[in-house]
Scaffold this motif. Sequence first.
Motif, mmCIF file in Angstrom:
data_model
loop_
_atom_site.group_PDB
_atom_site.id
_atom_site.type_symbol
_atom_site.label_atom_id
_atom_site.label_comp_id
_atom_site.label_asym_id
_atom_site.label_seq_id
_atom_site.Cartn_x
_atom_site.Cartn_y
_atom_site.Cartn_z
ATOM 1 N N ASN A 82 -0.938 1.789 -70.266
ATOM 2 C CA ASN A 82 -0.484 2.102 -71.619
ATOM 3 C C ASN A 82 1.030 1.938 -71.734
ATOM 4 N N ALA A 83 1.461 1.806 -72.963
ATOM 5 C CA ALA A 83 2.885 1.769 -73.286
ATOM 6 C C ALA A 83 3.007 2.324 -74.695
ATOM 7 N N PHE A 84 4.163 2.855 -75.023
ATOM 8 C CA PHE A 84 4.338 3.376 -76.388
ATOM 9 C C PHE A 84 5.822 3.427 -76.723
ATOM 10 N N SER A 85 6.077 3.505 -77.999
ATOM 11 C CA SER A 85 7.462 3.621 -78.443
ATOM 12 C C SER A 85 7.591 4.849 -79.316
ATOM 13 N N LEU A 86 8.808 5.361 -79.420
ATOM 14 C CA LEU A 86 9.069 6.531 -80.252
ATOM 15 C C LEU A 86 9.979 6.126 -81.394
ATOM 16 N N PRO A 87 9.974 6.896 -82.468
ATOM 17 C CA PRO A 87 10.922 6.593 -83.539
ATOM 18 C C PRO A 87 12.341 6.589 -82.988
#
Length: 242
Positions: A82-87
Amino acid sequence: MTFLFAGCLLYISGCKPQSLVSTKEEVNIGRQVAHEVESHYKVDTDPQINALVNQIGQTLVKHCDRQNIKYTFKVLDISDVNAFSLPGGWVYVNKGLIDATRGREDELAGVIAHEIGHVVARHAAAAMGRGLEADILVGTLTRGQTQQFAGLFADLSLLHYSREQEYEADKLGIKEMWLSRDEDPMRYDAQGLVDFFGGLLAMEGNPPSQTERMFRTHPVTSQRIKFAQAYLDDIRAGKSSP
Ligand SMILES: [Zn+2]
């Protein structure tokens, strides 16, 4: 009730709710969420792997459409793919995803480029805007609420984007990669993004225990892969500008 009332006002005045979260607010919340993420999950201690992800990320952001924020890239010591970004510009890649790419740097770059795309298009900020609009309108955003939103984004399983937002992030990612191709020696082949998703799709035949955790915030469909490939082919053929 206040929320509904504010929503009606917004509708009548024609404002877009997502514009209500300022860049400053977005970055502030992103910073708090990043703090929470890193207190719940361990940042990988391997300096080489963090340096690699940061190098790929910083190369790609030079070619993205949002230059008014600072981008931070880190690897989390989590085995889920998985990978994700934040505001506000924080991008996290799980060690499990890096392992899954088995040294195919274009595929890793594709995932990172896609995550940058979410930040550029302010998808998380738009989600915040939907919830925060009423309180921002009346100027009563409290510290408690900020923490509440930080908690929401830190719970990775709640971070879902629409299919349209995923498509948009794919396009923005392909664009960043395409524009990076002239940069020597750092260049990334946009085909890597499509290939990574193709690999995930191929794993769908595996037992659910393995596949259900695969890039769970990013449902991959054959249609999505076709769409991304078609966009890339159009750029290559000069039919579409990156
Ligand atoms: Zn996504």
